[in-house]
Design a protein around this motif. Structure first.
Motif, PDB file in Angstrom:
ATOM      1  N   GLY A 117       0.812  -1.229   0.014  1.00  0.00           N
ATOM      2  CA  GLY A 117       0.050   0.189   0.092  1.00  0.00           C
ATOM      3  C   GLY A 117       0.808   1.396  -0.012  1.00  0.00           C
ATOM      4  O   GLY A 117       0.711   2.202  -0.858  1.00  0.00           O
ATOM      5  N   LEU A 156       2.586   2.219  -3.261  1.00  0.00           N
ATOM      6  CA  LEU A 156       1.584   2.722  -4.403  1.00  0.00           C
ATOM      7  C   LEU A 156       2.052   4.255  -5.013  1.00  0.00           C
ATOM      8  O   LEU A 156       1.752   4.552  -5.905  1.00  0.00           O
ATOM      9  N   LEU A 160      -0.382   5.914  -7.484  1.00  0.00           N
ATOM     10  CA  LEU A 160      -1.809   5.531  -7.297  1.00  0.00           C
ATOM     11  C   LEU A 160      -2.144   5.417  -5.972  1.00  0.00           C
ATOM     12  O   LEU A 160      -2.742   4.502  -5.318  1.00  0.00           O
ATOM     13  N   SER A 161      -1.488   6.151  -4.981  1.00  0.00           N
ATOM     14  CA  SER A 161      -1.992   6.167  -3.617  1.00  0.00           C
ATOM     15  C   SER A 161      -3.290   6.352  -3.294  1.00  0.00           C
ATOM     16  O   SER A 161      -4.027   7.195  -3.725  1.00  0.00           O
ATOM     17  N   LEU A 162      -3.724   5.490  -2.148  1.00  0.00           N
ATOM     18  CA  LEU A 162      -5.099   5.486  -1.969  1.00  0.00           C
ATOM     19  C   LEU A 162      -5.288   6.722  -1.083  1.00  0.00           C
ATOM     20  O   LEU A 162      -4.375   7.156  -0.293  1.00  0.00           O
ATOM     21  N   ARG A 191      -2.505  -1.936 -12.437  1.00  0.00           N
ATOM     22  CA  ARG A 191      -3.497  -1.477 -11.244  1.00  0.00           C
ATOM     23  C   ARG A 191      -3.120  -2.038  -9.852  1.00  0.00           C
ATOM     24  O   ARG A 191      -4.047  -2.847  -9.377  1.00  0.00           O
ATOM     25  N   ASP A 198      -3.124  -0.946  -7.100  1.00  0.00           N
ATOM     26  CA  ASP A 198      -3.928  -0.109  -6.301  1.00  0.00           C
ATOM     27  C   ASP A 198      -5.357  -0.980  -6.183  1.00  0.00           C
ATOM     28  O   ASP A 198      -5.867  -1.405  -5.021  1.00  0.00           O
TER      29      ASP A 198
END
Length: 364
Positions: free
Chosen positions: A243, A246, A251-253, A319, A321
């Motif tokens: 995580g 990313l 593509l960080s959440l 992808r 993420d």
């Protein structure tokens, strides 16, 4: 020819002789190691009894565990004794003889599978086939889809190489743990493909060390602690650093999404293991051997290897993420399935019906 010796387990008698090696040792040494290992695990011979091994044959270690549980029992093949526990000096064939040449199957609780135990005459012509059989015989019958179907052949090659090099299972474990740590760092940097390579090798070696220990009868207390301890602890760290990595992909959440995903994968993982532990404690068996459905679900349940398949597919699509989010959802679904199965088991117990593995029923 008959040879007797004293081990930590007690007296053992070797019938015949056999110079054909198996997993880099003589058959006599293999049998001695099995006896010593049984003693370390708390087994003991009945007073006045001895173990009898026929060096002509190689056999599944399950048979030794069973004769240690039932003094006066001998397993045979075609009327010839193979292994047994009998009163000292007695003819093995005067004991209670169970002849396995009729094709009967036995339930191996340790490896969670029902099968006919291996018994084969050990000769130069049969050695490699016996090693192959004993290697696959060391596989758990109920496990994840990758361990069961994808890399057994690769792990067999590596196990043979390790045995020939006289490597111990702990040496293999140390290499694997090092790669596990490197994979964790690479995931944190968003270097997913390189991390996957290290992780893949680690996952294969995680199979090799256990199979090497079982095939060469060289398992140790600390080896088991290292192997199972690393297996238990490292997956949440992989998901967490996947995580954080990313960011390198842009593509960080979001903060809230990251917290929810981590709560799902970490808390869900821990709760699943607690459910499995509760089932084992209260019913004396692994939850995944209760009914055929449970054994099938173990192939894909949210453990490290199936989760890595989810991440691999997402990475192929560019992808990572979405892969992590899918992993979180699959963890929640798996948790619900396990919670429901535990509740159903308690319901069966309250009704007065016994909780019995479907494999025990099939073996009866």
């Amino acid at each position: 020819m008959t040879e007797t010796m004293t081990t930590a387990l007690g007296p053992i008698r070797m019938l015949g002789q056999n110079a054909t090696p198996i997993w880099g040792m003589t058959n006599a040494e293999r049998n001695r190691r099995m006896a010593e290992s049984a003693a370390k695990n708390g087994s003991a011979l009945a007073p006045g009894h001895e173990l009898v091994f026929n060096l002509t044959y190689a056999f599944d270690p399950l048979l030794l565990r069973l004769v240690l549980e039932t003094p006066g029992t001998v397993f045979a093949w075609g009327g010839v004794p193979v292994v047994g526990q009998v009163p000292q000096g007695h003819d093995p064939m005067q004991a209670t003889v169970i002849d396995l040449s009729d094709g009967r199957k036995l339930y191996n609780r340790q490896l969670r599978k029902l099968e006919q135990p291996m018994v084969r005459e050990l000769t130069p012509a049969t050695r490699r086939a016996i090693e192959r059989h004993s290697y696959f015989g060391a596989y758990k019958g109920v496990t994840d889809v990758l361990t069961k179907y994808l890399w057994p052949e690769l792990a067999l090659i590596l196990t043979r190489i390790a045995a020939q090099l006289k490597m111990t299972p702990n040496m293999v474990s140390v290499i694997g743990v090092t790669l596990c740590l490197i994979a964790t760092f690479l995931f944190s940097e968003g270097m997913y493909w390189t991390g996957f390579l290290c992780g893949f090798i680690f996952m294969v070696l995680d199979t090799v060390d256990g199979k090497l220990a079982r095939c060469t009868i060289t398992s140790s207390k600390w080896g088991n602690v290292i192997d199972h301890g690393v297996d238990l602890v490292h997956p949440p760290f992989w998901w967490y650093f996947w995580g954080t990595g990313l960011a390198a992909w842009g593509l960080s959440l979001t903060g809230q999404a990251f917290i929810l995903v981590m709560a799902a994968v970490v808390v869900g993982y821990v709760l699943q293991r607690l459910i499995e532990g509760a089932f084992l404690k209260d019913f004396g068996m692994d939850i995944h051997v209760w009914r055929p459905f449970d054994s099938q679900f173990r192939l894909v349940t949210a453990r490290r290897n199936p989760n890595m398949v989810i991440l691999f597919v997402a990475l192929l699509l560019g992808r990572p993420d979405i892969g992590l989010v899918a992993l979180a959802w699959w963890t929640v679904i798996s948790l619900v399935v396990h919670a429901v199965r535990l509740a159903q088991a308690y319901g069966v117990k309250r009704s007065g019906r016994p909780i019995v593995s479907w494999m025990d029923e099939a073996a009866a």
